[in-house]
Design a protein around this motif. Structure first.
Motif, mmCIF file in Angstrom:
data_model
loop_
_atom_site.group_PDB
_atom_site.id
_atom_site.type_symbol
_atom_site.label_atom_id
_atom_site.label_comp_id
_atom_site.label_asym_id
_atom_site.label_seq_id
_atom_site.Cartn_x
_atom_site.Cartn_y
_atom_site.Cartn_z
ATOM 1 N N THR A 73 0.834 -1.205 0.000
ATOM 2 C CA THR A 73 0.000 0.000 0.000
ATOM 3 C C THR A 73 0.865 1.250 0.000
ATOM 4 N N GLN A 74 1.904 1.256 0.838
ATOM 5 C CA GLN A 74 2.781 2.419 0.907
ATOM 6 C C GLN A 74 3.536 2.622 -0.408
ATOM 7 N N CYS A 75 3.957 1.531 -1.029
ATOM 8 C CA CYS A 75 4.670 1.642 -2.310
ATOM 9 C C CYS A 75 3.773 2.263 -3.383
ATOM 10 N N ILE A 76 2.493 1.940 -3.346
ATOM 11 C CA ILE A 76 1.549 2.542 -4.302
ATOM 12 C C ILE A 76 1.379 4.020 -4.005
ATOM 13 N N LEU A 77 1.197 4.360 -2.737
ATOM 14 C CA LEU A 77 1.028 5.769 -2.353
ATOM 15 C C LEU A 77 2.261 6.594 -2.707
ATOM 16 N N ASP A 78 3.435 5.999 -2.562
ATOM 17 C CA ASP A 78 4.682 6.719 -2.835
ATOM 18 C C ASP A 78 5.027 6.765 -4.320
ATOM 19 N N GLY A 79 4.247 6.081 -5.153
ATOM 20 C CA GLY A 79 4.514 6.080 -6.584
ATOM 21 C C GLY A 79 5.609 5.128 -7.009
ATOM 22 N N GLN A 80 6.041 4.250 -6.088
ATOM 23 C CA GLN A 80 7.075 3.278 -6.461
ATOM 24 C C GLN A 80 6.502 2.182 -7.364
ATOM 25 N N ILE A 81 5.222 1.881 -7.192
ATOM 26 C CA ILE A 81 4.520 0.939 -8.071
ATOM 27 C C ILE A 81 3.665 1.749 -9.014
ATOM 28 N N LYS A 82 3.969 1.679 -10.294
ATOM 29 C CA LYS A 82 3.302 2.509 -11.289
ATOM 30 C C LYS A 82 2.353 1.726 -12.189
ATOM 31 N N GLU A 83 2.307 0.409 -12.034
ATOM 32 C CA GLU A 83 1.419 -0.417 -12.866
ATOM 33 C C GLU A 83 -0.043 -0.049 -12.603
ATOM 34 N N THR A 84 -0.867 -0.208 -13.619
ATOM 35 C CA THR A 84 -2.298 -0.024 -13.459
ATOM 36 C C THR A 84 -3.015 -1.303 -13.892
ATOM 37 N N GLY A 85 -4.257 -1.445 -13.430
ATOM 38 C CA GLY A 85 -5.029 -2.629 -13.766
ATOM 39 C C GLY A 85 -5.116 -3.590 -12.590
ATOM 40 N N VAL A 86 -5.590 -4.793 -12.860
ATOM 41 C CA VAL A 86 -5.734 -5.833 -11.844
ATOM 42 C C VAL A 86 -4.478 -6.702 -11.851
ATOM 43 N N HIS A 87 -3.830 -6.812 -10.706
ATOM 44 C CA HIS A 87 -2.551 -7.541 -10.647
ATOM 45 C C HIS A 87 -2.458 -8.404 -9.402
ATOM 46 N N ILE A 88 -1.573 -9.391 -9.472
ATOM 47 C CA ILE A 88 -1.007 -10.048 -8.309
ATOM 48 C C ILE A 88 0.488 -9.756 -8.364
ATOM 49 N N PRO A 89 1.239 -10.041 -7.309
ATOM 50 C CA PRO A 89 2.682 -9.733 -7.341
ATOM 51 C C PRO A 89 3.456 -10.752 -8.184
ATOM 52 N N ASN A 90 3.365 -10.609 -9.489
ATOM 53 C CA ASN A 90 4.113 -11.515 -10.378
ATOM 54 C C ASN A 90 4.892 -10.745 -11.438
ATOM 55 N N LEU A 91 5.086 -9.446 -11.207
ATOM 56 C CA LEU A 91 5.894 -8.612 -12.090
ATOM 57 C C LEU A 91 7.018 -7.974 -11.282
ATOM 58 N N GLN A 92 8.193 -7.907 -11.864
ATOM 59 C CA GLN A 92 9.322 -7.327 -11.146
ATOM 60 C C GLN A 92 9.058 -5.874 -10.769
ATOM 61 N N SER A 93 8.352 -5.150 -11.637
ATOM 62 C CA SER A 93 8.074 -3.736 -11.369
ATOM 63 C C SER A 93 7.194 -3.552 -10.135
ATOM 64 N N ILE A 94 6.409 -4.561 -9.814
ATOM 65 C CA ILE A 94 5.592 -4.528 -8.598
ATOM 66 C C ILE A 94 6.365 -5.113 -7.426
ATOM 67 N N ASN A 95 7.024 -6.228 -7.670
ATOM 68 C CA ASN A 95 7.643 -6.984 -6.586
ATOM 69 C C ASN A 95 8.865 -6.318 -5.978
ATOM 70 N N GLN A 96 9.712 -5.737 -6.822
ATOM 71 C CA GLN A 96 10.996 -5.264 -6.313
ATOM 72 C C GLN A 96 10.866 -4.196 -5.227
ATOM 73 N N PRO A 97 10.020 -3.173 -5.408
ATOM 74 C CA PRO A 97 9.881 -2.190 -4.324
ATOM 75 C C PRO A 97 9.372 -2.815 -3.025
ATOM 76 N N ILE A 98 8.455 -3.770 -3.150
ATOM 77 C CA ILE A 98 7.911 -4.425 -1.952
ATOM 78 C C ILE A 98 8.993 -5.252 -1.280
ATOM 79 N N MET A 99 9.741 -6.033 -2.072
ATOM 80 C CA MET A 99 10.795 -6.877 -1.509
ATOM 81 C C MET A 99 11.891 -6.046 -0.846
ATOM 82 N N ASN A 100 12.224 -4.918 -1.433
ATOM 83 C CA ASN A 100 13.252 -4.052 -0.852
ATOM 84 C C ASN A 100 12.864 -3.626 0.559
ATOM 85 N N GLU A 101 11.602 -3.262 0.732
ATOM 86 C CA GLU A 101 11.133 -2.810 2.040
ATOM 87 C C GLU A 101 11.001 -3.978 3.016
ATOM 88 N N LEU A 102 10.499 -5.112 2.543
ATOM 89 C CA LEU A 102 10.326 -6.264 3.434
ATOM 90 C C LEU A 102 11.663 -6.789 3.937
#
Length: 594
Positions: free
Chosen positions: A553-582
């Motif tokens: 949620t924070q990555c989306i608010l901060d603009g780190q995740i820029k993808e649009t549409g319906v997704h699960i975490p199976n794209l590097q552009s979505i996953n990498q910012p989340i993994m970095n924080e986790l």
């Protein structure tokens, strides 16, 4: 400069009148010290502007800023104007087209952009909610609205936190739901699966992104075009399982494919159980998440891929279809396939995979005992018609089962019955009960090749579990007018919650079998995470489900995740910012090569 007043001493203005003025004029003041920015807009024309300098905190919320557009605030003849962007505030004084003064408030960029208040709607107040709230409140600009059908829970959680409020919400009331969604910047849906779709549809209609740990249901995928057209993202399956499993799998997949390798087999196993020292009941299990959802999961069919062929296991056979999973040298568990694994071949991009299974982990022995409970009718979706004791209830479920013993000799049955200390039922009633139970649980073909010693020991385990459940106490009643599985979950919840000071354990393991061009060897890689909950704090389940949701949620608010549409975490552009924080939070899988 006429009509523009700059005062370093700050004029005396009533704070209450000031705040009310801001609220009515599309500006939201959260905290101020000695600077105030006031604008008054009528019919899209700025009538006047006053600036008082020496700002500490001010948060400007306008539709223009939210859309990353520039807001021009003109003053009469346009000699003096302010430009507000997502990056800074600039003051200009222009005389006859020549720039005389350019004053930039760059030092307040952080307060006006990244620290602009962000209203996060959390729908749901269950066991995972606090982990979500605490993670999000690490950022000072976040404000959490907890909305739940369980108003007391929502308000109780909010009362313990800063920048947080709790409210009642019935998601079936569309206008009430619309109000909450409209008044937020983003929505987190932490609610049972059957209620997710109405929330998703409202988010699409109002124009808010949504994050959830629930599966991406077809009804949500159908909103893809609307969501994309509005520049939104609906990020599903971002918790533990599903969630962290996606992150770990995609990471390994990308690394293998980058080296030209192929993943020919893939297994993903995950489960939450009590820490070994608190595993003190016959089922080897306690509830760290929804009891009803946990128990109802045993009623699902399962599909998986083996030798590139689709395999199907019916819900009647599911709990008999276990295998031993060696999580680490100190932890061996049993696993059974969970739901439909086959779509993940495409979702994960594992085109070369011949075996693919996603499954649930439990301590050894749990599944066979739960299978026996299913055989006794405790997990049925049918409705219980009347209140009765548990003893009578099970006998009614088995009314068509003979009490003539075929599997265990009567001497053994007699020994078992004599060990049951019941003040409410006599020995003859208990023997009839035991015979019916034995005849029912051994009907499954799983037991055909089991020897007598195994059967005798298993009967003792089943009866011990029923004693522990207080089935032989007449005052223990079932719940009428609910499903059997609901009644079963509610009954177990009385005895299988975590006591103060007890901790849980989350185990996750992915097993990859990998080949590389020109190399005949099959390489095995394991990606493993084992987490223990906090003593008198958050459970491992709450942390590993809630924190990834909050981080996403924070990555989306901060603009780190820029993808649009319906997704699960199976794209590097979505996953990498989340993994970095986790990873900073010590939530990740450790990889081992064999």
């Amino acid at each position: 400069m006429r009509n523009l007043y700059i005062s370093f001493n700050c004029l005396s203005i009533s704070l209450s009148l000031f705040v009310n003025r801001l609220k009515s004029d599309q500006f939201n003041l959260i905290h101020t010290s000695t600077i105030r920015l006031i604008t008054y807009q009528q019919s899209s024309r700025i009538q006047s502007i006053k600036i008082y300098i020496n700002i500490i905190y001010i948060y400007v919320q306008t539709s223009l800023i939210k859309k990353n557009q520039i807001s021009y605030l003109s003053i009469y003849d346009s000699q003096y104007f302010i430009i507000v962007t997502n990056f800074n505030i600039q003051f200009y004084y222009v005389l006859n087209g020549i720039l005389i003064i350019r004053f930039m408030l760059q030092q307040y960029t952080r307060q006006l952009t990244s620290q602009r208040v962000k209203r996060i709607l959390l729908i749901g107040s269950g066991l995972m909610a606090e982990a979500v709230v605490d993670q999000l409140l690490k950022r000072q600009e976040n404000y959490i609205i907890i909305a739940s059908a369980l108003e007391k829970e929502a308000k109780s959680l909010a009362a313990k936190k800063q920048r947080c409020e709790g409210h009642f919400l019935d998601v079936s009331q569309s206008e009430q739901l619309r109000k909450f969604v409209s008044d937020s910047d983003i929505v987190i849906a932490y609610i049972p699966p059957q209620l997710i779709v109405p929330i998703a549809k409202m988010c699409a209609e109002v124009g808010r992104s949504m994050v959830t740990s629930q599966y991406a249901f077809p009804e949500i995928k159908q909103l893809e075009n609307v969501i994309k057209s509005k520049g939104l993202i609906f990020l599903n399956e971002i918790g533990l399982d599903p969630g962290i499993d996606h992150l770990a799998t995609i990471k390994v997949r990308d690394e293998v494919h980058a080296k030209g390798g192929k993943i020919i087999e893939y297994e993903s196993w995950c489960g939450g159980v009590p820490s070994p020292e608190f595993c003190d009941n016959p089922f080897g299990y306690k509830f760290s998440w929804s009891p009803f959802a946990a128990i109802r999961n045993i009623n699902n069919d399962a599909k998986y891929l083996d030798e590139n062929q689709s395999k199907h296991i019916s819900e009647k056979d599911l709990l008999y279809s276990t295998e031993i999973i060696h999580v680490n040298p100190a932890l061996q568990m049993e696993g059974y396939p969970n739901r439909d694994s086959i779509p993940y071949k495409e979702l994960y991009g594992l085109k070369d995979c011949q075996k693919l299974v996603r499954g649930t982990l439990r301590y050894q022995g749990h599944c066979l005992l739960m299978a026996a409970m299913k055989q006794l009718g405790l997990a049925s979706e049918q409705i219980i018609q009347q209140e009765q004791s548990w003893f009578e209830y099970i006998l009614n479920n088995l009314k068509n089962v003979t009490n003539q013993q075929h599997y265990i000799n009567q001497q053994d049955v007699l020994k078992i019955s004599e060990n049951i200390n019941s003040k409410d039922f006599d020995q003859e009633q208990i023997r009839v009960f035991i015979n019916k139970v034995i005849n029912q649980i051994f009907q499954h073909q799983y037991f055909e090749k089991k020897n007598q010693i195994f059967k005798n020991e298993f009967v003792k385990r089943v009866i011990d579990a029923l004693i522990w459940m207080k089935v032989f106490i007449k005052s223990e009643k079932v719940i009428p007018n609910v499903s059997h599985v609901h009644n079963f979950a509610a009954h177990l919840q009385k005895y299988m919650n975590y006591a103060d000071g007890e901790t849980d354990l989350v185990a996750m393991q992915h097993i990859f079998r990998i080949t590389y061009p020109g190399d005949p060897k099959i390489y095995i890689k394991k990606s493993t995470m084992v987490k223990i909950g906090e003593k008198n704090g958050k459970s491992a389940m709450a942390i590993t489900v809630g924190v990834p949701t909050a981080v996403a949620t924070q990555c989306i608010l901060d603009g780190q995740i820029k993808e649009t549409g319906v997704h699960i975490p199976n794209l590097q552009s979505i996953n990498q910012p989340i993994m970095n924080e986790l990873e900073k939070l010590n939530i990740y899988c450790v990889e081992t090569d064999y």
